[in-house]
Design an enzyme around this catalytic site. Structure first.
Site, PDB file in Angstrom:
ATOM      1  N   ILE A   1       0.826  -1.212   0.000  1.00 16.63           N
ATOM      2  CA  ILE A   1       0.000   0.000   0.000  1.00 16.63           C
ATOM      3  C   ILE A   1       0.863   1.267   0.000  1.00 16.63           C
ATOM      4  O   ILE A   1       0.387   2.345  -0.375  1.00 16.63           O
ATOM      5  CB  ILE A   1      -0.954  -0.023   1.224  1.00 16.63           C
ATOM      6  CG1 ILE A   1      -2.169   0.861   1.005  1.00 16.63           C
ATOM      7  CG2 ILE A   1      -0.216   0.354   2.507  1.00 16.63           C
ATOM      8  CD1 ILE A   1      -3.264   0.653   2.041  1.00 16.63           C
TER       9      ILE A   1
ATOM     10  N   ASN B   1      11.737  -8.168   7.160  1.00 14.70           N
ATOM     11  CA  ASN B   1      12.128  -7.545   8.417  1.00 14.70           C
ATOM     12  C   ASN B   1      11.615  -8.411   9.565  1.00 14.70           C
ATOM     13  O   ASN B   1      10.445  -8.796   9.587  1.00 14.70           O
ATOM     14  CB  ASN B   1      11.538  -6.133   8.508  1.00 14.70           C
ATOM     15  CG  ASN B   1      12.029  -5.236   7.383  1.00 14.70           C
ATOM     16  OD1 ASN B   1      13.203  -5.280   7.022  1.00 14.70           O
ATOM     17  ND2 ASN B   1      11.135  -4.436   6.811  1.00 14.70           N
TER      18      ASN B   1
ATOM     19  N   GLY C   1      12.636  -3.201  11.678  1.00 18.04           N
ATOM     20  CA  GLY C   1      11.703  -2.494  10.807  1.00 18.04           C
ATOM     21  C   GLY C   1      10.396  -3.221  10.550  1.00 18.04           C
ATOM     22  O   GLY C   1       9.612  -2.798   9.696  1.00 18.04           O
ATOM     23  N   GLN C   2      10.147  -4.308  11.264  1.00 17.64           N
ATOM     24  CA  GLN C   2       8.886  -5.031  11.060  1.00 17.64           C
ATOM     25  C   GLN C   2       7.737  -4.275  11.713  1.00 17.64           C
ATOM     26  O   GLN C   2       7.780  -3.997  12.915  1.00 17.64           O
ATOM     27  CB  GLN C   2       8.970  -6.453  11.628  1.00 17.64           C
ATOM     28  CG  GLN C   2       7.714  -7.272  11.336  1.00 17.64           C
ATOM     29  CD  GLN C   2       7.808  -8.715  11.848  1.00 17.64           C
ATOM     30  OE1 GLN C   2       8.712  -9.076  12.603  1.00 17.64           O
ATOM     31  NE2 GLN C   2       6.864  -9.538  11.422  1.00 17.64           N
TER      32      GLN C   2
ATOM     33  N   HIS D   1       6.230 -11.863   6.164  1.00 16.52           N
ATOM     34  CA  HIS D   1       6.031 -11.377   4.787  1.00 16.52           C
ATOM     35  C   HIS D   1       7.374 -11.084   4.165  1.00 16.52           C
ATOM     36  O   HIS D   1       8.340 -10.708   4.833  1.00 16.52           O
ATOM     37  CB  HIS D   1       5.138 -10.128   4.755  1.00 16.52           C
ATOM     38  CG  HIS D   1       5.549  -9.033   5.685  1.00 16.52           C
ATOM     39  ND1 HIS D   1       5.296  -9.078   7.038  1.00 16.52           N
ATOM     40  CD2 HIS D   1       6.206  -7.865   5.471  1.00 16.52           C
ATOM     41  CE1 HIS D   1       5.763  -7.977   7.608  1.00 16.52           C
ATOM     42  NE2 HIS D   1       6.334  -7.230   6.679  1.00 16.52           N
TER      43      HIS D   1
ATOM     44  N   HIS E   1       9.034  -8.749   1.268  1.00 17.53           N
ATOM     45  CA  HIS E   1       8.917  -7.635   0.333  1.00 17.53           C
ATOM     46  C   HIS E   1       9.667  -8.003  -0.936  1.00 17.53           C
ATOM     47  O   HIS E   1      10.794  -8.505  -0.873  1.00 17.53           O
ATOM     48  CB  HIS E   1       9.594  -6.380   0.897  1.00 17.53           C
ATOM     49  CG  HIS E   1       9.011  -5.837   2.161  1.00 17.53           C
ATOM     50  ND1 HIS E   1       8.170  -4.750   2.189  1.00 17.53           N
ATOM     51  CD2 HIS E   1       9.163  -6.216   3.455  1.00 17.53           C
ATOM     52  CE1 HIS E   1       7.833  -4.470   3.444  1.00 17.53           C
ATOM     53  NE2 HIS E   1       8.427  -5.346   4.229  1.00 17.53           N
TER      54      HIS E   1
HETATM   55  P1  AMP Z   1       7.107  -4.310   7.504  1.00 25.61           P
HETATM   56  O1  AMP Z   1       7.203  -2.875   7.917  1.00 25.61           O
HETATM   57  O2  AMP Z   1       8.386  -4.915   7.020  1.00 25.61           O
HETATM   58  O3  AMP Z   1       6.431  -5.141   8.566  1.00 25.61           O
HETATM   59  O4  AMP Z   1       6.180  -4.338   6.226  1.00 25.61           O
HETATM   60  C1  AMP Z   1       4.806  -4.163   6.306  1.00 25.61           C
HETATM   61  C2  AMP Z   1       4.373  -3.616   4.989  1.00 25.61           C
HETATM   62  O5  AMP Z   1       2.957  -3.757   4.887  1.00 25.61           O
HETATM   63  C3  AMP Z   1       4.663  -2.135   4.788  1.00 25.61           C
HETATM   64  O6  AMP Z   1       5.509  -1.972   3.659  1.00 25.61           O
HETATM   65  C4  AMP Z   1       3.282  -1.509   4.590  1.00 25.61           C
HETATM   66  O7  AMP Z   1       3.289  -0.466   3.645  1.00 25.61           O
HETATM   67  C5  AMP Z   1       2.475  -2.698   4.126  1.00 25.61           C
HETATM   68  N1  AMP Z   1       1.045  -2.610   4.366  1.00 25.61           N
HETATM   69  C6  AMP Z   1       0.435  -2.239   5.522  1.00 25.61           C
HETATM   70  N2  AMP Z   1      -0.897  -2.315   5.368  1.00 25.61           N
HETATM   71  C7  AMP Z   1      -1.140  -2.742   4.110  1.00 25.61           C
HETATM   72  C8  AMP Z   1      -2.312  -3.004   3.343  1.00 25.61           C
HETATM   73  N3  AMP Z   1      -3.550  -2.862   3.860  1.00 25.61           N
HETATM   74  N4  AMP Z   1      -2.167  -3.423   2.064  1.00 25.61           N
HETATM   75  C9  AMP Z   1      -0.941  -3.562   1.530  1.00 25.61           C
HETATM   76  N5  AMP Z   1       0.211  -3.341   2.189  1.00 25.61           N
HETATM   77  C10 AMP Z   1       0.113  -2.921   3.461  1.00 25.61           C
END
Ligand code: AMP
Length: 115
Positions: free
Chosen positions: A34, A88, A94-95, A101, A103
């Site tokens: 997002i 992360n 940075g998680q 997940h 990236h």
């Molecule tokens: P992290 O910060 O490594 O845990 O990554 C979490 C990721 O989820 C971030 O890059 C956010 O931008 C992404 N994110 C959070 N909410 C959503 C959502 N509803 N749809 C798609 N991505 C999302």
């Protein structure tokens, strides 16, 4: 498929929160981030709730191999040749979403080490 209450990514898997999906099968889901940090930025998540890389164990490690196979196929399908895969693990790393997940970032020059 074990999901967890109050988990953002489990809610996406369950269809309670919309996502721009790239790929889906019985094991994992890929959808665009997002808040993209590169021209192409999608996430690949297991459908079963695993909190982070630290939660990978002999019982669920096959999911991670499957996800990397999916990453290769989705990247190929999108025409991505050079890309970065990041996971992360933990707040200091940075998680922000406590559901494992990966990236996948592509489409721009990247630096190393990451910040
Ligand atoms: P992290 O910060 O490594 O845990 O990554 C979490 C990721 O989820 C971030 O890059 C956010 O931008 C992404 N994110 C959070 N909410 C959503 C959502 N509803 N749809 C798609 N991505 C999302």
């Amino acid at each position: 498929m074990a999901t967890q209450e109050n988990c953002l990514f489990c809610s996406i898997i369950q269809g309670k929160i919309p996502a721009n999906k790239v790929y889906e099968d019985e094991v994992c889901l890929a959808f665009y981030d997002i808040d993209p940090q590169a021209p192409t930025h999608f996430l690949v998540i297991p459908k079963t709730h695993i909190p982070s890389c630290a939660g990978v164990n002999p019982d669920n490690e096959g999911v991670v191999g499957h996800i990397f196979s999916v990453i290769a196929r989705v990247a190929e399908g999108l025409g991505l040749h050079d890309f970065r895969v990041v996971s992360n693990c933990g707040v200091q790393a940075g998680q922000s979403v406590p559901h494992l997940h990966f990236h996948v970032l592509s489409g721009r020059d990247m630096t190393w080490p990451p910040g």
